[in-house]
Every structure is written in structure tokens, then in C-alpha cells.
Design a protein around this motif. Sequence first.
Motif, PDB file in Angstrom:
ATOM      1  N   ILE A 176      29.002  51.822 -73.117  1.00 42.07           N
ATOM      2  CA  ILE A 176      30.358  51.577 -73.616  1.00 42.07           C
ATOM      3  C   ILE A 176      30.448  50.166 -74.185  1.00 42.07           C
ATOM      4  CG2 ILE A 176      32.787  51.416 -72.981  1.00 42.07           C
ATOM      5  CD1 ILE A 176      32.227  53.475 -70.784  1.00 42.07           C
ATOM      6  N   ALA A 177      29.881  49.191 -73.452  1.00 43.50           N
ATOM      7  CA  ALA A 177      29.985  47.798 -73.879  1.00 43.50           C
ATOM      8  C   ALA A 177      29.277  47.581 -75.217  1.00 43.50           C
ATOM      9  CB  ALA A 177      29.405  46.878 -72.810  1.00 43.50           C
ATOM     10  N   ARG A 178      28.227  48.349 -75.499  1.00 44.82           N
ATOM     11  CA  ARG A 178      27.469  48.131 -76.731  1.00 44.82           C
ATOM     12  C   ARG A 178      27.926  49.005 -77.886  1.00 44.82           C
ATOM     13  NH1 ARG A 178      22.212  45.177 -76.801  1.00 44.82           N
ATOM     14  NH2 ARG A 178      23.343  44.639 -78.666  1.00 44.82           N
ATOM     15  N   SER A 179      28.910  49.875 -77.637  1.00 42.36           N
ATOM     16  CA  SER A 179      29.347  50.744 -78.736  1.00 42.36           C
ATOM     17  C   SER A 179      30.388  50.034 -79.597  1.00 42.36           C
ATOM     18  CB  SER A 179      29.901  52.051 -78.175  1.00 42.36           C
ATOM     19  OG  SER A 179      30.929  51.764 -77.267  1.00 42.36           O
ATOM     20  N   ARG A 180      30.666  50.631 -80.776  1.00 41.69           N
ATOM     21  CA  ARG A 180      31.626  50.037 -81.701  1.00 41.69           C
ATOM     22  C   ARG A 180      33.015  50.033 -81.051  1.00 41.69           C
ATOM     23  NH1 ARG A 180      32.531  53.324 -85.646  1.00 41.69           N
ATOM     24  NH2 ARG A 180      31.089  54.958 -84.997  1.00 41.69           N
ATOM     25  N   PRO A 181      33.866  49.034 -81.389  1.00 40.66           N
ATOM     26  CA  PRO A 181      35.183  48.919 -80.739  1.00 40.66           C
ATOM     27  C   PRO A 181      36.004  50.201 -80.792  1.00 40.66           C
ATOM     28  CG  PRO A 181      34.734  46.971 -82.036  1.00 40.66           C
ATOM     29  CD  PRO A 181      33.579  47.904 -82.280  1.00 40.66           C
ATOM     30  N   ALA A 182      35.963  50.931 -81.906  1.00 47.53           N
ATOM     31  CA  ALA A 182      36.769  52.156 -82.012  1.00 47.53           C
ATOM     32  C   ALA A 182      36.265  53.208 -81.029  1.00 47.53           C
ATOM     33  CB  ALA A 182      36.707  52.694 -83.439  1.00 47.53           C
ATOM     34  N   THR A 206      20.077  40.517 -69.035  1.00 54.26           N
ATOM     35  CA  THR A 206      21.296  41.306 -68.843  1.00 54.26           C
ATOM     36  C   THR A 206      21.618  41.495 -67.360  1.00 54.26           C
ATOM     37  OG1 THR A 206      20.530  42.516 -70.770  1.00 54.26           O
ATOM     38  CG2 THR A 206      22.479  43.358 -69.668  1.00 54.26           C
ATOM     39  N   LEU A 207      20.622  41.929 -66.612  1.00 56.79           N
ATOM     40  CA  LEU A 207      20.879  42.252 -65.204  1.00 56.79           C
ATOM     41  C   LEU A 207      21.342  41.033 -64.406  1.00 56.79           C
ATOM     42  CD1 LEU A 207      20.847  44.756 -63.443  1.00 56.79           C
ATOM     43  CD2 LEU A 207      18.511  44.228 -62.781  1.00 56.79           C
ATOM     44  N   PRO A 208      20.633  39.891 -64.492  1.00 58.05           N
ATOM     45  CA  PRO A 208      21.121  38.723 -63.734  1.00 58.05           C
ATOM     46  C   PRO A 208      22.524  38.303 -64.169  1.00 58.05           C
ATOM     47  CG  PRO A 208      18.884  38.335 -64.499  1.00 58.05           C
ATOM     48  CD  PRO A 208      19.340  39.610 -65.138  1.00 58.05           C
ATOM     49  N   LEU A 209      22.812  38.390 -65.492  1.00 54.23           N
ATOM     50  CA  LEU A 209      24.132  37.957 -65.962  1.00 54.23           C
ATOM     51  C   LEU A 209      25.235  38.901 -65.489  1.00 54.23           C
ATOM     52  CD1 LEU A 209      23.533  36.660 -69.577  1.00 54.23           C
ATOM     53  CD2 LEU A 209      24.254  35.349 -67.578  1.00 54.23           C
ATOM     54  N   SER A 210      24.874  40.166 -65.240  1.00 53.37           N
ATOM     55  CA  SER A 210      25.907  41.128 -64.833  1.00 53.37           C
ATOM     56  C   SER A 210      26.004  41.230 -63.313  1.00 53.37           C
ATOM     57  CB  SER A 210      25.607  42.504 -65.431  1.00 53.37           C
ATOM     58  OG  SER A 210      24.389  42.987 -64.919  1.00 53.37           O
ATOM     59  N   ARG A 211      25.359  40.310 -62.608  1.00 53.62           N
ATOM     60  CA  ARG A 211      25.303  40.373 -61.151  1.00 53.62           C
ATOM     61  C   ARG A 211      26.702  40.489 -60.528  1.00 53.62           C
ATOM     62  NH1 ARG A 211      25.095  36.032 -57.660  1.00 53.62           N
ATOM     63  NH2 ARG A 211      24.522  36.659 -55.539  1.00 53.62           N
ATOM     64  N   ASN A 212      27.628  39.676 -61.030  1.00 56.07           N
ATOM     65  CA  ASN A 212      28.965  39.711 -60.439  1.00 56.07           C
ATOM     66  C   ASN A 212      29.655  41.054 -60.658  1.00 56.07           C
ATOM     67  OD1 ASN A 212      28.730  37.204 -59.385  1.00 56.07           O
ATOM     68  ND2 ASN A 212      29.765  36.164 -61.098  1.00 56.07           N
ATOM     69  N   GLY A 247      26.490  54.624 -63.075  1.00 55.14           N
ATOM     70  CA  GLY A 247      27.541  53.868 -63.755  1.00 55.14           C
ATOM     71  C   GLY A 247      27.014  52.769 -64.662  1.00 55.14           C
ATOM     72  N   TYR A 248      25.895  52.157 -64.279  1.00 52.87           N
ATOM     73  CA  TYR A 248      25.401  51.031 -65.084  1.00 52.87           C
ATOM     74  C   TYR A 248      25.075  51.447 -66.517  1.00 52.87           C
ATOM     75  CZ  TYR A 248      23.589  46.366 -65.831  1.00 52.87           C
ATOM     76  OH  TYR A 248      23.407  45.098 -66.311  1.00 52.87           O
ATOM     77  N   PRO A 249      24.259  52.497 -66.703  1.00 54.31           N
ATOM     78  CA  PRO A 249      23.966  52.906 -68.085  1.00 54.31           C
ATOM     79  C   PRO A 249      25.235  53.261 -68.848  1.00 54.31           C
ATOM     80  CG  PRO A 249      22.546  54.073 -66.538  1.00 54.31           C
ATOM     81  CD  PRO A 249      23.539  53.321 -65.729  1.00 54.31           C
ATOM     82  N   MET A 250      26.208  53.890 -68.151  1.00 56.98           N
ATOM     83  CA  MET A 250      27.443  54.275 -68.838  1.00 56.98           C
ATOM     84  C   MET A 250      28.210  53.028 -69.276  1.00 56.98           C
ATOM     85  SD  MET A 250      28.604  57.497 -66.474  1.00 56.98           S
ATOM     86  CE  MET A 250      29.984  58.087 -67.430  1.00 56.98           C
ATOM     87  N   ALA A 251      28.345  52.052 -68.364  1.00 60.73           N
ATOM     88  CA  ALA A 251      29.069  50.821 -68.691  1.00 60.73           C
ATOM     89  C   ALA A 251      28.352  50.085 -69.820  1.00 60.73           C
ATOM     90  CB  ALA A 251      29.175  49.939 -67.450  1.00 60.73           C
ATOM     91  N   TYR A 252      27.028  50.068 -69.759  1.00 65.23           N
ATOM     92  CA  TYR A 252      26.224  49.398 -70.777  1.00 65.23           C
ATOM     93  C   TYR A 252      26.452  50.058 -72.137  1.00 65.23           C
ATOM     94  CZ  TYR A 252      22.105  47.055 -72.716  1.00 65.23           C
ATOM     95  OH  TYR A 252      21.264  46.288 -73.459  1.00 65.23           O
ATOM     96  N   LEU A 255      34.295  50.438 -64.509  1.00 58.39           N
ATOM     97  CA  LEU A 255      35.261  49.527 -65.126  1.00 58.39           C
ATOM     98  C   LEU A 255      34.924  48.044 -64.899  1.00 58.39           C
ATOM     99  CD1 LEU A 255      38.514  51.635 -64.701  1.00 58.39           C
ATOM    100  CD2 LEU A 255      37.121  51.293 -66.752  1.00 58.39           C
ATOM    101  N   PRO A 256      34.652  47.598 -63.655  1.00 54.64           N
ATOM    102  CA  PRO A 256      34.288  46.179 -63.516  1.00 54.64           C
ATOM    103  C   PRO A 256      32.968  45.840 -64.201  1.00 54.64           C
ATOM    104  CG  PRO A 256      34.226  47.290 -61.379  1.00 54.64           C
ATOM    105  CD  PRO A 256      34.781  48.261 -62.354  1.00 54.64           C
ATOM    106  N   LEU A 257      32.018  46.790 -64.193  1.00 53.90           N
ATOM    107  CA  LEU A 257      30.748  46.543 -64.873  1.00 53.90           C
ATOM    108  C   LEU A 257      30.972  46.381 -66.367  1.00 53.90           C
ATOM    109  CD1 LEU A 257      28.011  48.865 -63.352  1.00 53.90           C
ATOM    110  CD2 LEU A 257      27.904  46.398 -63.685  1.00 53.90           C
ATOM    111  N   TYR A 258      31.815  47.249 -66.903  1.00 55.09           N
ATOM    112  CA  TYR A 258      32.111  47.173 -68.335  1.00 55.09           C
ATOM    113  C   TYR A 258      32.756  45.830 -68.658  1.00 55.09           C
ATOM    114  CZ  TYR A 258      34.952  47.524 -72.468  1.00 55.09           C
ATOM    115  OH  TYR A 258      35.547  47.251 -73.653  1.00 55.09           O
TER     116      TYR A 258
END
Lengths: 376, 302
Positions: free
Chosen positions: B109-115, B218-224, B102-107, B186-189
Motif C-alpha cells: 500500500i505504501a509503495r502504490s500510487r496515491p490514487a 526498510t526493516l530497521p526504519l519500520s521498527r516502531n 500484514g507487513y507485505p500488505m502495508a508495504y 494501519l500503524p505499519l502503513y
Amino acid sequence: MGRLRRLALPGCAAALALLISACGGHKSGGAAAVSNAKVLNLFIWADYMAPDTVDKFEHQTGIKVNVAFYDSNEDLETKLLAGSSGYDIVVPSASFFERQIKAGIYLPLDKAKLPNLSNLDPALMARTAANDPSNAHGVIYMWGTIGIGYNEKMIHALLPDAPLNSWRLVFDPAVAAKVSKCGINFLDSPAEMMRIVYSYLGKDPNSDKPEDLAAAEKVLAAVRPYIRNISTADYIEALANGDLCIAVGYNGDLLQSRDRAHDANKGIDIGYVTPREGTILWFDNLAIPKDAPHPGNAHTFINYIMTPQVAADITNFKRFANGNLASLPLLLPDVKADPGIYPTEQIMARLKVQTADSAGQARLVTRVWQKFKTGQ
Amino acid sequence: MRAVLGRFKFGGRGLVVVLPYVWLMLFFVVPFLIVLKISFSDIDLAIPPYKPLWIWDGEHAPAITLNFNNYTFLFTDKLYVKALLNSLKVAFVSSMLCLLIGYPMAYGIARSRPAVRSVLLMLIVLPFWTSLLLRVYAWIGLLKANGVINNVLLHLGLIHEPLTMLYTPFAMYVGIVYSYLPFMILPLYANLEKMDWQLIEAAEDLGCRPWRAFLSITLPLSRNGVLAGSMLVFIPAVGEFVIPALLGGPNALMIGRILWDEFFSNRDWPVASAVAILMLLLLVPFMMWYQSIQAREAAASE
């Protein structure tokens, strides 16, 4: 936030009061309001009647039938034991029925309202009296056996002289090891499977002796490595597809599997056998819960089902044996001649009725079964 | 009580505040108390199938009999503890697998263009439009001996005999990871999407290698987000019943199946209730942990 906390406490008190009033005492059971409406609430196994069974009844009597379905005795029992189910007719199976009668949840039948009772087979009624003394609470709807469904071609490729008509096929480790390659399924039903092991061992199927249970445990443990799956529903499809070659199961399900394999026309032939060591019978009974809102209509319905033509239509369509002697001449020849549906008298003599276990025995049997399944 | 309610009398605000509490009362607290009550009762052949906790003839003080045997029983037979431990293990392994996938997938998605992002999110949520049961059954068709996967592999000549995948722990993990993956993504995203990517740029400007930047920023900031996603997978997976029953085969020892056996095979509602209460108690620390993560997250975003 502080205000919310204060709100929560009285809320808790109110909920507690509700809880106490809702479920504090035991319900006395029985005296539910009886209604004269021309309505019948039928709770029956899914897909268990002829297409016109309900329509014809509504047409003949003007009683509107609300049908709801269940797919396991456990489901039915939980609803009934929770109380006030609102159903007028339910169709429990033998040993479940016996325990439920002991729990006092059924209305004794008013046999004066059931003139068609004379159509039923007295020999079968005598057998179900083991569950329901003097047939006071129920009438046989359909009945059958638990046996083995098999794919002869797949088994023969592995073991040409496999004992297809014996429980040795699945309980003798030497045989089971050879045929296990094409897949064996056991029914996931502790009480029924234990009775089948007892039949294989030549013991009383309804035994509650600890030494018999220990012997059965040994038999099960020895064949565990050769059992691919233990399930109650998946085997119908799997056997018809060739994913399994042997399934211990209910005759109705296995015959359905046979028909599906035949319809798919992929060269898969399924046989059904009631093994020669004997096996257990299953019975589904029409019964009326004590708190049924329309007991009069329920009696009318039971009497209607016992009409020879109605019973024959259901049997011809669903291919389950009924308990109606007068309906036999109306059956399709291939249904009547199928020993998977109507066993020969010789086999009938070796079939036993399953009676209910005590709570303690049920727990022991379940525990042995859990150990068999999980190895723990 | 009246005074308390009086304070909320005017305006919709009071109603809005009260509603969730009423909901929680009716659908959590009351059922919980009923189950708790049954767990202290004794099995009986009646409607309902357990003995009453208190008998009150209306004159004398009610006689209350609490029966702790159901709880002590759970520790006399190793089955229950083993099943609980195994459920925890399965839930833990499943959460870790979900995190890895899930992490790579969320990552991404988060880095792709808004559309593109909204399309990708849609694809994550889309499977929920079909019932869980159907999706699990579909896996049976894929994994079985003459199923899709085996047929393709046989056809390609990669294997010569069908692989046994269905009714194995492998199939169970496939089913659980597949079903719970969106709860991880979803929460990771949501967490990654809020991240300030300028931090990464700054790190790269200072000569930090991408992998190092990921590990130390990135990893420490996404801990939550990681913790929230893991709890969302872990907590329901512990009690999972359907997926192990359909895909896992008979030897998958899960507490959900033990519960089923107690309830339906033994018809022992009191022991079944005790198992349920025990499972709940076991999960409370994890739920509280999840709550505190949520609270921290909320505080951080303010």
C-alpha cells in the motif's frame, strides 16, 4: 505537562469520593419508588410470546408494556443482582430463580390479585415448590425437558442398533465412539449437564456428594474425545443442517431444529427423546423484582398470562408446554399429542426438578466441567 | 482544586485539556477501582453478590476487612496460570501471523500510487462496517464440515472427506488473525509511508540487492511501526473471548473464558474481579512499552 499532572491529583480524589459514595455501603434493597403510571416493564427471553400476547394485554387494560429481551439466565441474573433494574416482570429459570429468591430480590406475590391461579396444574406447582417454597414468589410461565435431539438416518449408518432412547448414546464410550463421526454436541451448562450424568448413573440429580461428582467426572472424561462441540446455541442450526447428528439440549431448541430441518426440505429428519433413565425439567417462572416500579401492573399481567386462552395461544405458537391445566382443551391437537412438548405420564414420573447448588458446590461442578472441556 | 481549575477558567484550551482526564476518570479509573474493591471482597448471596469491604455505623471508625484470599486462590489451582500462559501464547502467535501477513500488505500500500493507495486503505477499513460478531459467524459458514471451503474442495476432488476445521485451534487463529489484521496494517502503513525511499535508491545505486536493502534499511526504519502494530494486536488478543468461544472449540483455554465461568457459572464476582486485575497487571508492561514506542515515534516525527 506539569500543569496536567497537578490537575490529575484532585481529579483522582474526586473520583474516589464518587466511588465511595456510589458503592460504599450495601443497598438496603426494597423500598423503591412505586409509580401509579399505566406502564409495565417486561424483561423476558427473546422470542417467547405469541405475536398478540402483549397487544391484547395493552388493549384490555390500557397498560403500556415496554418489552426488553435477554437470551441467558446469566444475563438476567447479573442485571438483577446489580440492583435497581427497573423491571416489573422477569422470567428466571428454576435453579436460578431459587438462588435469587434466597438473595431476597423478589416480591412475594399477592395471591388475592391472581384469581386465575386456580387454572394452574397443582402437580406442576408442587414440583416448582422445590425452588420456590409454597410458590410464594413465582408462577410457571412455560416448562420443558432436557433431552437428546438426533438425526436417526446419520446415526443408523454408523451404528444400526444405537440406543436412541437412552443416555448411553452419549455417555457409554463404546457407543459414543461409534456415533461420534457424525458429530455430538453437549450443552455448555455445568450444573445441568452434571445432573444429566447423575441421571444416567442412577443417582440423585441434585446430589452434592463428592463421590458422585468424581463418578460423573470419570464418565465425562471417557467420552470427551467423542464430543465435537460444547455449546448452548450453535446446535439448533448445526443439527438441522446435518453438521451434527446428536445434540444434548433443551426440548424447545431441539424441536425448533426439527422444524427448521423439515422446512428446509433437504431430507433431514430430527427426532427428540427424553431418555429412559430420566432427565431434568426446566421451568421458567413469572416473578416480580422487589424494587419493581409498577408491582400492581405486574400482578395484572401475571393474572392475564394465566388466562386459559392466552396461555394456549403462546403454547400453540411457541410449542412450549405451559403450566395451565385449563388451557389444555384449547391446544392444537398436534401440540398436545407431541411427547417432546407434553411428556407421557410414564416419562413425567422420571423427570426431576433442578435445585440450586451452594456456592462451594457450584465452584466444584464448574471446575469438573472446565477440566472436562479443556483437559486441564 | 479551585486554584487549579481557575487557571483553566478562560479559553477553550482548559476545557480541551480537562475533557480527556474526566473521560479517563469516569470510564477507566472509577471502574478499575470498583473492580479492585470487589476483588478484595467476599462472595455473598445478596444484592450486590459480594460482602461490603467496610461497615460504618456512623459513630466508630469504619471497620475495613480486606480479603486477599481471592488472589491466593488463583495460585492454588493451576488452571488460572495455565489459562493466562495459553492466552499469552495465542496472542503472541496471532501477532506474529498478523505481522507476516500484514507487513507485505502495508508495504504494498505504501509503495502504490496515491490514487490506488486510498482505495487499498479503504478496503482494509471496509470490514469494520460490519459487526465483528457477524464476520466471525461468517467464518463458521466457511469452515464448517459442509461449509463453503469443504464443499469447494470436495467438488474439485482435492479431498474425499470434509476436513475438520471448525472448533480447532486453526479456526481460532484464522478468526483472530482475520479480525486483528487491520490493527497491524494501519500503524505499519503510517510508518512505511513516511519512509524516505531515496535511501533504497541510494542503496541500489551502490549495488545493494533488493532483499539486502530491505533487511538493512526498510526493516530497521519500520521498527516502531512493527512494534506498535504488534502491541495493538497482542494486547486485545490476550483477553479475547468471543472468537475462541465461537470458532476455537471447547478446549481453547483462554483467560477470557475463565473469567466468564467465574462470573456466570460460579457467580463469584470477587474471584472474577481478581482474575481481571491479574490480567490487567500482566498487560501493563506491554502497554507501557507501547506508550514508549508511541512517544519515540512522536519525537522522531517532530
